[in-house]
Scaffold this motif. Structure first.
Motif: not given
Length: 219
Positions: A53, A55, A69-70, A73, A76, A105
């Protein structure tokens, strides 16, 4: 001018004219031409593996976008294959882990391998995130991941103890089987030995005759 001198001059002029002109190839003869040099095709440059994904954990990133976003991620990583997870773990290990979401991550990737060593490493990365003041907005997710990794680590240790107990029981069973086989071998060797020979006994008539002779014997 004498005719012999004129003839010599004509022959010399013809010879000089023949040397000055380049010979022409005969009609229909192929003319060799140099083939143009073929340059080798350039090899394609090796492209680094793409992340699972994008960053966006730069300092200017808003906290909501960083957490979103985390979480994306993490989603995913759930559907990634083992090869993709290994490639992503190698990529993140080579980068700077001091950014707010980088360590988290990497912990999310390592948690999917289900290996005790990776679980212990992921737990350490999560605890590092919890002590990072720049990752305050990721602390709720980090605490949730810490609880999950702690439980996973406890289960892995329990499975390891059970596996060790199973190996010890199997070793004891093997030793008992060897001893039982040795006892059976001794019993087989005793049953195969020949029986001892019985002492010879005199026939019944001879025994009675001897007794009567002894009664009639004179003193």
């Amino acid at each position: 001018m004498p005719w012999c001198l004129r003839a010599a001059l004509c022959v010399g002029a013809a010879w000089l004219a023949g040397c000055a002109t380049a010979p022409t190839p005969p009609d229909g003869a192929p003319v060799a031409t140099a083939a143009p040099a073929v340059e080798p095709a350039p090899e394609p440059a090796a492209t680094p593996p793409e992340p699972l994904a994008p960053e966006s954990d730069e300092p200017a990133t808003p906290p909501k976008d960083l957490l979103r976003d985390t979480l994306a991620y993490a989603d995913r990583t759930l559907g990634a294959s083992g090869i993709e997870l290994a490639r992503e773990a190698a990529r993140l290990s080579d980068l700077d882990e001091n950014k707010p979401s980088r360590a988290l991550r990497l912990a999310l990737v390592l948690a999917q391998s289900r290996q005790p060593a990776d679980t212990a490493r992921a737990l350490g990365l999560v605890q590092r995130t919890l002590t990072n003041p720049a990752a305050q907005d990721l602390h709720p997710l980090a605490r949730l991941l810490e609880a999950r990794l702690t439980q996973q680590r406890r289960l892995e240790e329990q499975l390891e103890r059970q596996a060790q107990q199973l190996r010890d029981a199997q070793r004891r069973n093997d030793q008992l089987s060897e001893r039982l086989e040795a006892v059976r071998a001794i019993e087989r060797s005793l049953t195969t030995r020949p029986a001892p020979a019985a002492p010879a006994t005199p026939p019944p008539g001879a025994a009675a005759g001897g007794a009567s002779n002894n009664g009639n014997a004179k003193p």
